[in-house]
Design a protein around this motif. Structure first.
Motif, short mmCIF file in Angstrom:
data_model
loop_
_atom_site.label_atom_id
_atom_site.label_comp_id
_atom_site.label_asym_id
_atom_site.label_seq_id
_atom_site.Cartn_x
_atom_site.Cartn_y
_atom_site.Cartn_z
N GLU A 193 0.75 -1.33 -0.04
CA GLU A 193 -0.02 -0.02 0.09
C GLU A 193 1.01 1.12 -0.02
O GLU A 193 0.53 2.37 -0.58
CB GLU A 193 -0.78 -0.03 1.29
N ARG A 230 -0.82 2.28 -7.45
CA ARG A 230 -2.19 1.56 -7.57
C ARG A 230 -2.10 0.05 -7.75
O ARG A 230 -2.81 -0.56 -7.21
CB ARG A 230 -2.87 2.18 -8.64
N GLN A 246 -1.71 -1.34 -4.27
CA GLN A 246 -3.10 -1.11 -3.68
C GLN A 246 -4.09 -2.23 -4.15
O GLN A 246 -4.76 -2.73 -3.20
CB GLN A 246 -3.73 0.20 -3.94
N LEU A 287 -9.03 -0.84 -10.07
CA LEU A 287 -8.22 -1.85 -9.52
C LEU A 287 -8.06 -3.07 -10.02
O LEU A 287 -6.90 -4.02 -9.82
CB LEU A 287 -8.29 -1.92 -8.11
N GLN A 303 -5.62 -3.44 -12.93
CA GLN A 303 -4.46 -3.33 -12.26
C GLN A 303 -4.05 -4.96 -11.79
O GLN A 303 -2.81 -5.30 -12.20
CB GLN A 303 -4.13 -2.69 -10.75
N SER A 313 -1.48 -1.77 -17.13
CA SER A 313 -0.99 -0.71 -16.19
C SER A 313 0.17 -0.22 -16.57
O SER A 313 1.20 -1.12 -16.74
CB SER A 313 -0.78 -1.74 -14.68
#
Length: 199
Positions: free
Chosen positions: A45, A50, A53, A79, A82, A114
């Motif tokens: 994190e 990203r 995350q 996300l 990602q 990404s």
């Protein structure tokens, strides 16, 4: 060799976070990986943008008892893309860690999902070889510095000039006194020349 690491410190930090999370990340086999320790999730994190995350969310879901697919399904759409990038990124990052080369086409396949992960792979191509040779570099530089010191000690006896700061200051004062006398003499000569011209 430390320059590539220092110049790409953000990517290097992200790569370390992904490497620490690798044993706990879901893979294409579908098996549920072991639960990741909280420091690994926090590292993702804080250091991996990203994509970090996204992986951290999945690892938290697995810690909560969900399957990897359930954890991915509960994620926001941004996300999820990602995570698709991470599926392509992970084997390429492992290949780089083992000294294999990757192509621009492989990096482009990661970039579709990404751009952050793609730039991390580009940086990893510089960082991984530098990490392999960096530990021995300090020894080489130590020997070079030691050789320079020995050379200086030998050359000291052939150098000219004042070695005593007090003697150097005296010599400087004497030189400044002589310059002042010369300037005073030039000034007085200029005045007498003007007086002659005016007469």
């Amino acid at each position: 060799t430390s320059n590539p690491i220092v110049d790409n410190v953000q990517a290097a930090t992200a790569l370390q976070a992904f490497q620490a999370a690798q044993p706990y990340a879901p893979n294409l086999s579908g098996a549920t990986p072991p639960k990741a320790p909280l420091p690994v999730i926090t590292g993702l994190e804080q250091n991996a943008g990203r994509p970090g995350q996204a992986l951290a969310d999945v690892l938290r879901g697995i810690r909560a008892g969900r399957t990897p697919l359930e954890a991915i399904a509960a994620m926001p759409t941004g996300l999820k893309t990602q995570m698709v990038g991470l599926i392509f990124f992970t084997p390429l990052a492992v290949d780089l860690q083992h000294g294999k080369t990757i192509t621009a086409a492989q990096i482009a396949s990661v970039a579709k999902s990404s751009s952050e992960l793609a730039s991390d792979l580009v940086a990893a191509q510089k960082i991984v070889p530098a990490q392999a040779v960096a530990p021995g570099e300090w020894r080489r530089w130590w020997w070079i510095c030691l050789g320079g010191q020995v050379l200086l000690l030998v050359l000291v006896f052939f150098m000219r000039g004042r070695w005593s700061p007090a003697a150097a200051r005296r010599e400087l004062r004497e030189r400044e006194r002589l310059i002042d006398e010369e300037l005073a003499e030039l000034t007085s000569n200029t005045r007498s020349d003007r007086e002659l011209i005016s007469v």
